[in-house]
Scaffold this active site. Structure first.
Site, PDB file in Angstrom:
ATOM      1  N   HIS A 187       0.852  -1.192   0.000  1.00  0.00           N
ATOM      2  CA  HIS A 187       0.000   0.000   0.000  1.00  0.00           C
ATOM      3  C   HIS A 187       0.890   1.245   0.000  1.00  0.00           C
ATOM      4  O   HIS A 187       1.715   1.431   0.890  1.00  0.00           O
ATOM      5  CB  HIS A 187      -0.900  -0.032   1.236  1.00  0.00           C
ATOM      6  CG  HIS A 187      -1.885   1.097   1.284  1.00  0.00           C
ATOM      7  ND1 HIS A 187      -3.086   1.077   0.598  1.00  0.00           N
ATOM      8  CD2 HIS A 187      -1.849   2.282   1.933  1.00  0.00           C
ATOM      9  CE1 HIS A 187      -3.748   2.197   0.833  1.00  0.00           C
ATOM     10  NE2 HIS A 187      -3.013   2.957   1.635  1.00  0.00           N
ATOM     11  N   ASP A 242       1.132   5.341  -0.143  1.00  0.00           N
ATOM     12  CA  ASP A 242       0.380   6.570   0.152  1.00  0.00           C
ATOM     13  C   ASP A 242       1.031   7.796  -0.474  1.00  0.00           C
ATOM     14  O   ASP A 242       2.118   8.203  -0.076  1.00  0.00           O
ATOM     15  CB  ASP A 242       0.313   6.768   1.666  1.00  0.00           C
ATOM     16  CG  ASP A 242      -0.574   5.726   2.329  1.00  0.00           C
ATOM     17  OD1 ASP A 242      -1.751   5.617   1.953  1.00  0.00           O
ATOM     18  OD2 ASP A 242      -0.073   5.023   3.231  1.00  0.00           O
ATOM     19  N   MET A 246       0.712  11.784  -0.955  1.00  0.00           N
ATOM     20  CA  MET A 246       0.050  12.962  -0.357  1.00  0.00           C
ATOM     21  C   MET A 246       0.623  14.240  -0.958  1.00  0.00           C
ATOM     22  O   MET A 246       1.828  14.317  -1.208  1.00  0.00           O
ATOM     23  CB  MET A 246       0.289  12.975   1.149  1.00  0.00           C
ATOM     24  CG  MET A 246      -0.159  11.721   1.849  1.00  0.00           C
ATOM     25  SD  MET A 246      -0.035  11.892   3.633  1.00  0.00           S
ATOM     26  CE  MET A 246      -0.415  10.205   4.129  1.00  0.00           C
ATOM     27  N   HIS A 258      -2.593   4.696  -3.195  1.00  0.00           N
ATOM     28  CA  HIS A 258      -3.669   5.487  -2.581  1.00  0.00           C
ATOM     29  C   HIS A 258      -3.318   6.967  -2.740  1.00  0.00           C
ATOM     30  O   HIS A 258      -2.418   7.477  -2.088  1.00  0.00           O
ATOM     31  CB  HIS A 258      -3.747   5.080  -1.087  1.00  0.00           C
ATOM     32  CG  HIS A 258      -4.748   5.852  -0.288  1.00  0.00           C
ATOM     33  ND1 HIS A 258      -4.778   5.823   1.097  1.00  0.00           N
ATOM     34  CD2 HIS A 258      -5.766   6.674  -0.657  1.00  0.00           C
ATOM     35  CE1 HIS A 258      -5.758   6.576   1.545  1.00  0.00           C
ATOM     36  NE2 HIS A 258      -6.373   7.119   0.503  1.00  0.00           N
ATOM     37  N   MET A 318      -3.847  10.641  -2.150  1.00  0.00           N
ATOM     38  CA  MET A 318      -4.483  11.671  -1.314  1.00  0.00           C
ATOM     39  C   MET A 318      -4.062  13.024  -1.877  1.00  0.00           C
ATOM     40  O   MET A 318      -3.304  13.778  -1.265  1.00  0.00           O
ATOM     41  CB  MET A 318      -4.048  11.476   0.155  1.00  0.00           C
ATOM     42  CG  MET A 318      -4.760  10.292   0.799  1.00  0.00           C
ATOM     43  SD  MET A 318      -3.913   9.679   2.266  1.00  0.00           S
ATOM     44  CE  MET A 318      -2.759   8.566   1.475  1.00  0.00           C
ATOM     45  N   MET A 363     -11.640   4.987   4.792  1.00  0.00           N
ATOM     46  CA  MET A 363     -10.667   5.560   5.734  1.00  0.00           C
ATOM     47  C   MET A 363     -11.213   5.388   7.145  1.00  0.00           C
ATOM     48  O   MET A 363     -12.289   5.896   7.463  1.00  0.00           O
ATOM     49  CB  MET A 363     -10.445   7.051   5.461  1.00  0.00           C
ATOM     50  CG  MET A 363      -9.604   7.399   4.247  1.00  0.00           C
ATOM     51  SD  MET A 363      -7.932   6.716   4.134  1.00  0.00           S
ATOM     52  CE  MET A 363      -7.233   7.009   5.750  1.00  0.00           C
ATOM     53  N   PHE A 419      -1.812  10.876   8.067  1.00  0.00           N
ATOM     54  CA  PHE A 419      -0.755  10.416   8.971  1.00  0.00           C
ATOM     55  C   PHE A 419      -0.964   8.959   9.366  1.00  0.00           C
ATOM     56  O   PHE A 419      -2.104   8.494   9.463  1.00  0.00           O
ATOM     57  CB  PHE A 419      -0.750  11.276  10.254  1.00  0.00           C
ATOM     58  CG  PHE A 419      -0.603  12.737   9.959  1.00  0.00           C
ATOM     59  CD1 PHE A 419       0.655  13.307   9.767  1.00  0.00           C
ATOM     60  CD2 PHE A 419      -1.730  13.549   9.833  1.00  0.00           C
ATOM     61  CE1 PHE A 419       0.787  14.654   9.452  1.00  0.00           C
ATOM     62  CE2 PHE A 419      -1.614  14.900   9.514  1.00  0.00           C
ATOM     63  CZ  PHE A 419      -0.356  15.455   9.326  1.00  0.00           C
ATOM     64  N   GLY A 420       0.154   8.281   9.650  1.00  0.00           N
ATOM     65  CA  GLY A 420       0.082   6.942  10.214  1.00  0.00           C
ATOM     66  C   GLY A 420      -0.072   7.047  11.729  1.00  0.00           C
ATOM     67  O   GLY A 420       0.046   8.129  12.305  1.00  0.00           O
ATOM     68  N   ASP A 438      -8.425   1.315   5.864  1.00  0.00           N
ATOM     69  CA  ASP A 438      -7.131   1.992   5.974  1.00  0.00           C
ATOM     70  C   ASP A 438      -7.120   2.925   7.178  1.00  0.00           C
ATOM     71  O   ASP A 438      -7.814   3.940   7.190  1.00  0.00           O
ATOM     72  CB  ASP A 438      -6.879   2.769   4.673  1.00  0.00           C
ATOM     73  CG  ASP A 438      -5.477   3.340   4.595  1.00  0.00           C
ATOM     74  OD1 ASP A 438      -4.645   3.036   5.472  1.00  0.00           O
ATOM     75  OD2 ASP A 438      -5.222   4.093   3.628  1.00  0.00           O
ATOM     76  N   GLY A 439      -6.292   2.563   8.159  1.00  0.00           N
ATOM     77  CA  GLY A 439      -6.077   3.435   9.319  1.00  0.00           C
ATOM     78  C   GLY A 439      -6.364   2.751  10.635  1.00  0.00           C
ATOM     79  O   GLY A 439      -7.481   2.285  10.874  1.00  0.00           O
TER      80      GLY A 439
END
Ligand code: DX5
Ligand code: ZN
Length: 216
Positions: free
Chosen positions: A33, A35, A37, A66, A68, A137, A143-144, A175-176
């Protein structure tokens, strides 16, 4: 189908992405996955195409990208060229979502739509048959390491009903804040894919943690 595990790059060691990829290759992870951003759609920045391309050389896993970012339709071809297998855009970032989905599929990628925690799954009713994946989400994106939002279970159940009723083949990805504590309840509610960032990469043995999540 048993559930899939998608470790999130966001909590990995960015100075050692080759060895992180090699670790994932050996693990029971199904997807990687990734991310992206832009500092506009979300209050954080990560990386773009060149970094994805560099990791792709060392990975045997499916690249689950993903986005964002605002205006994701501008970069569909570029993410394909960088190595994306699945490209997920945010519902909240797309004025012409149907067109964007068709453009992703035309490039030969699977198309996903992500929903922020405040967005009701009903907004997907008219497009659910056209998409391959819905990413729910379970934290606010950016943020992780944030804590899991409990209302996610209700959203997964409602979405699962919609998918069954429409005959859509879309997978549900969460996710999250995913851990071994909430994984079973998510799968029971209808989740197909679990993303996990900090829970995997901050553990003593990421390989074993992936195994634990896979064998729930
Ligand atoms: C957050 C990202 C997630 C993040 C999840 O905006 O989309 O993929 O890496 O991290 P954890 O599992 O730590 O909540
Ligand atoms: Zn993500």
């Amino acid at each position: 189908m048993s559930h899939l595990i998608a470790p999130s790059i966001l909590s990995s060691d960015f100075a050692n992405l080759q060895s992180e990829s090699e670790m994932l290759n050996k693990s029971e992870a199904d997807w990687f996955h990734i991310d992206v951003m832009d500092g506009v759609f979300v209050p954080n920045l990560t990386f773009g195409m060149p970094v994805i391309k560099a990791i792709k050389k060392h990975s045997t896993k499916t690249f689950d990208v993903h986005l964002m970012i605002v205006e994701p339709e501008k970069f569909i071809k570029d993410f394909k060229a960088a190595g994306a297998d699945i490209l997920t855009v945010h519902y909240e970032a797309c004025t012409h979502l149907h067109r964007t989905i068709q453009a992703i599929k035309a490039e030969g990628m699977k198309a996903g739509v992500a929903l922020n925690p405040h967005t009701n799954v009903n907004v997907l009713e008219d497009i659910i048959a056209d998409i391959d994946l819905v990413l729910i989400m379970s934290v606010n994106p950016g943020f992780g390491g944030q804590s899991f939002i409990e209302n996610t279970y209700n959203k997964v159940k409602a979405l699962k009903k919609m998918i069954i009723n429409s005959g859509s083949k879309a997978l549900i990805e969460i996710d999250g804040g995913v851990t071994t504590k909430n994984a079973k309840q998510l799968i029971d509610a209808g989740a197909d894919v679990l993303v996990a960032g900090s829970f995997v990469f901050n553990s003593d043995s990421p390989i074993n943690t992936i195994k634990d999540l896979k064998n729930i």
